[in-house]
Design a protein around this motif. Structure first.
Motif, PDB file in Angstrom:
ATOM      1  N   LEU A 155       0.810  -1.216   0.000  1.00 58.90           N
ATOM      2  CA  LEU A 155       0.000   0.000   0.000  1.00 58.90           C
ATOM      3  C   LEU A 155       0.849   1.275   0.000  1.00 58.90           C
ATOM      4  O   LEU A 155       0.305   2.377  -0.101  1.00 58.90           O
ATOM      5  N   ALA A 156       2.177   1.116   0.104  1.00 62.26           N
ATOM      6  CA  ALA A 156       3.038   2.295   0.235  1.00 62.26           C
ATOM      7  C   ALA A 156       2.871   3.262  -0.928  1.00 62.26           C
ATOM      8  O   ALA A 156       2.802   4.480  -0.739  1.00 62.26           O
ATOM      9  N   GLY A 157       2.804   2.736  -2.147  1.00 59.34           N
ATOM     10  CA  GLY A 157       2.662   3.604  -3.304  1.00 59.34           C
ATOM     11  C   GLY A 157       1.368   4.384  -3.293  1.00 59.34           C
ATOM     12  O   GLY A 157       1.330   5.576  -3.631  1.00 59.34           O
ATOM     13  N   GLU A 158       0.281   3.732  -2.884  1.00 62.84           N
ATOM     14  CA  GLU A 158      -1.013   4.415  -2.831  1.00 62.84           C
ATOM     15  C   GLU A 158      -1.014   5.515  -1.767  1.00 62.84           C
ATOM     16  O   GLU A 158      -1.534   6.605  -1.985  1.00 62.84           O
ATOM     17  N   ASP A 176      -7.775  -1.708  15.342  1.00 61.53           N
ATOM     18  CA  ASP A 176      -7.753  -2.981  16.068  1.00 61.53           C
ATOM     19  C   ASP A 176      -6.400  -3.672  16.002  1.00 61.53           C
ATOM     20  O   ASP A 176      -5.964  -4.274  16.985  1.00 61.53           O
ATOM     21  N   ARG A 177      -5.716  -3.591  14.869  1.00 66.77           N
ATOM     22  CA  ARG A 177      -4.378  -4.163  14.717  1.00 66.77           C
ATOM     23  C   ARG A 177      -3.533  -3.203  13.887  1.00 66.77           C
ATOM     24  O   ARG A 177      -4.058  -2.531  13.003  1.00 66.77           O
ATOM     25  N   PRO A 178      -2.220  -3.147  14.110  1.00 62.92           N
ATOM     26  CA  PRO A 178      -1.389  -2.212  13.347  1.00 62.92           C
ATOM     27  C   PRO A 178      -1.058  -2.744  11.958  1.00 62.92           C
ATOM     28  O   PRO A 178      -1.164  -3.942  11.681  1.00 62.92           O
ATOM     29  N   ALA A 179      -0.640  -1.839  11.091  1.00 68.08           N
ATOM     30  CA  ALA A 179      -0.163  -2.234   9.766  1.00 68.08           C
ATOM     31  C   ALA A 179       1.197  -2.902   9.896  1.00 68.08           C
ATOM     32  O   ALA A 179       1.934  -2.682  10.860  1.00 68.08           O
ATOM     33  N   GLY A 180       1.533  -3.713   8.906  1.00 65.53           N
ATOM     34  CA  GLY A 180       2.846  -4.352   8.880  1.00 65.53           C
ATOM     35  C   GLY A 180       3.721  -3.718   7.820  1.00 65.53           C
ATOM     36  O   GLY A 180       3.375  -3.696   6.641  1.00 65.53           O
ATOM     37  N   GLY A 181       4.871  -3.152   8.235  1.00 62.74           N
ATOM     38  CA  GLY A 181       5.812  -2.577   7.288  1.00 62.74           C
ATOM     39  C   GLY A 181       5.396  -1.256   6.696  1.00 62.74           C
ATOM     40  O   GLY A 181       5.968  -0.794   5.711  1.00 62.74           O
ATOM     41  N   LEU A 182       4.376  -0.621   7.261  1.00 62.47           N
ATOM     42  CA  LEU A 182       3.871   0.642   6.734  1.00 62.47           C
ATOM     43  C   LEU A 182       3.552   1.557   7.908  1.00 62.47           C
ATOM     44  O   LEU A 182       2.779   1.188   8.793  1.00 62.47           O
ATOM     45  N   ARG A 183       4.142   2.740   7.924  1.00 60.47           N
ATOM     46  CA  ARG A 183       3.854   3.703   8.978  1.00 60.47           C
ATOM     47  C   ARG A 183       2.567   4.414   8.631  1.00 60.47           C
ATOM     48  O   ARG A 183       2.480   5.119   7.614  1.00 60.47           O
ATOM     49  N   ALA A 184       1.551   4.207   9.442  1.00 62.62           N
ATOM     50  CA  ALA A 184       0.232   4.776   9.163  1.00 62.62           C
ATOM     51  C   ALA A 184      -0.484   5.056  10.468  1.00 62.62           C
ATOM     52  O   ALA A 184      -0.111   4.540  11.532  1.00 62.62           O
TER      53      ALA A 184
END
Length: 340
Positions: free
Chosen positions: A144-147, A158-166
């Motif tokens: 999703l980084a590009g988007e 409820d749960r954090p993203a994996g490998g993406l700071r959001a």
């Protein structure tokens, strides 16, 4: 800190005009290729597809339904299981916020399948939603980084993203579990069985960690035989509780890490007329009517969802501050009917 890589000079989404310029063809030719129109020369198709891949162009699936010069305000919500009351409450709360902002809501369910999650999120992005709310199933969201880089805000709940700071809105799983088990140890319990679904799930890991924090503080032995995972339904929970109670030195208290496990534990404890204490994570409508006393670690799911949705709309309106991490508090609540 996790970093998102960027493409130099890339500040907006590529359009058909960009693709046409790169491929050296007309915009009409690009439109025919991306819409799979017949009778386009293979050489032109190849050039257009090469430009599409190079620029990262995505066709706007909603374009045919939009009025010229206008846009439809739309956000996407990806949850795990529509039939689950927890996710139904999330969907309802997000729908309220979307309506307040005159925005259409698209809801999709990943069914806890990371591959399906990725495909659904890509589909939502292809439809040019204005933002995404995600209850993640997988642990890698770098796709999703590009988007996000191109301006589609995403908020995880409820749960954090994996490998993406959001932006992330979470329950205080660890703190809630710690507070609950602290109460058990304050009441003198030292042999406390912990019943969980799977440590592959973020919320289970956090709740187990909170329980262990409290046990360590109380000087209670960490007995691995009292931690049982793989419990995915009430029937399995009842069977595991029975096995533990039949041990020579059975636990005096049980901590179930979700409401389905609590239901199974109540069934077996009530059947045996046990004196064991039960603590459960998650409140639910029928908890107050259960034929066995228990304490639940409760929280406001509506607040969780509305907080995430309002944060998303702030991003859509142009908030460019650093990603936020928000914790929704929990509380201990007495439920069930007293023993006779």
């Amino acid at each position: 800190m996790l970093r998102v890589t960027s493409t130099p000079g890339r500040t907006r989404r590529p359009t058909m005009v960009d693709v046409a310029a790169r491929a050296g063809v007309s915009v009409k030719t690009v439109s025919r290729v991306v819409n799979n129109a017949p009778y386009v020369q293979p050489e032109l198709v190849e050039r257009v597809l090469a430009a599409v891949a190079e620029l990262g162009f995505r066709r706007n699936h909603l374009a045919s339904t939009l009025r010229s010069g206008q846009a439809t305000a739309t956000i996407g919500l990806l949850i795990e299981e529509i039939a689950n009351p927890f996710y139904a409450t999330i969907a309802g709360a997000v729908a309220e916020v979307a309506a307040d902002h005159d925005t259409m809501l698209i809801i999709a369910s990943s069914e806890e399948d990371p591959a399906r999650e990725q495909q659904l999120l890509r589909d939502l992005c292809a439809r040019r939603v204005d933002g995404l709310l995600v209850v993640p199933a997988g642990e890698d969201h770098t796709f999703l980084a590009g988007e996000v880089e191109l301006g589609t805000p995403a908020v995880f709940l409820d749960r954090p993203a994996g490998g993406l700071r959001a932006d992330t809105v979470l329950l205080d799983n660890r703190g809630g579990a710690r507070a609950g088990v602290r109460r058990l140890t304050a009441d003198g319990h030292r042999r406390i069985a912990v019943l969980l679904d799977s440590t592959s799930v973020y919320t289970m890991r956090e709740r187990l960690a909170g329980a262990r924090d409290a046990l360590t503080e109380a000087g209670a032995a960490d007995d691995p035989l009292l931690v049982r995972d793989g419990i995915r339904d009430p029937a399995t929970a009842a069977r595991v509780v029975a096995e533990l109670l039949d041990q020579p030195d059975p636990p005096t208290a049980f901590f179930s890490l979700n409401n389905r496990i609590s239901l199974g534990a109540v069934e077996e404890l009530h059947r045996r007329d046990s004196d064991a204490t039960l603590l459960g994570f998650d409140d639910f409508d029928s908890a107050r009517l259960l034929p066995y006393p228990l304490t639940v670690i409760a929280y406001d799911t509506h607040t969780l969802a509305r907080t995430a949705a309002e944060l998303l709309f702030r991003r859509i309106r142009g908030d460019r501050d650093a990603p936020r991490d928000v914790l929704v508090p929990t509380e201990l609540v007495a439920r069930g009917l007293p023993r006779r």
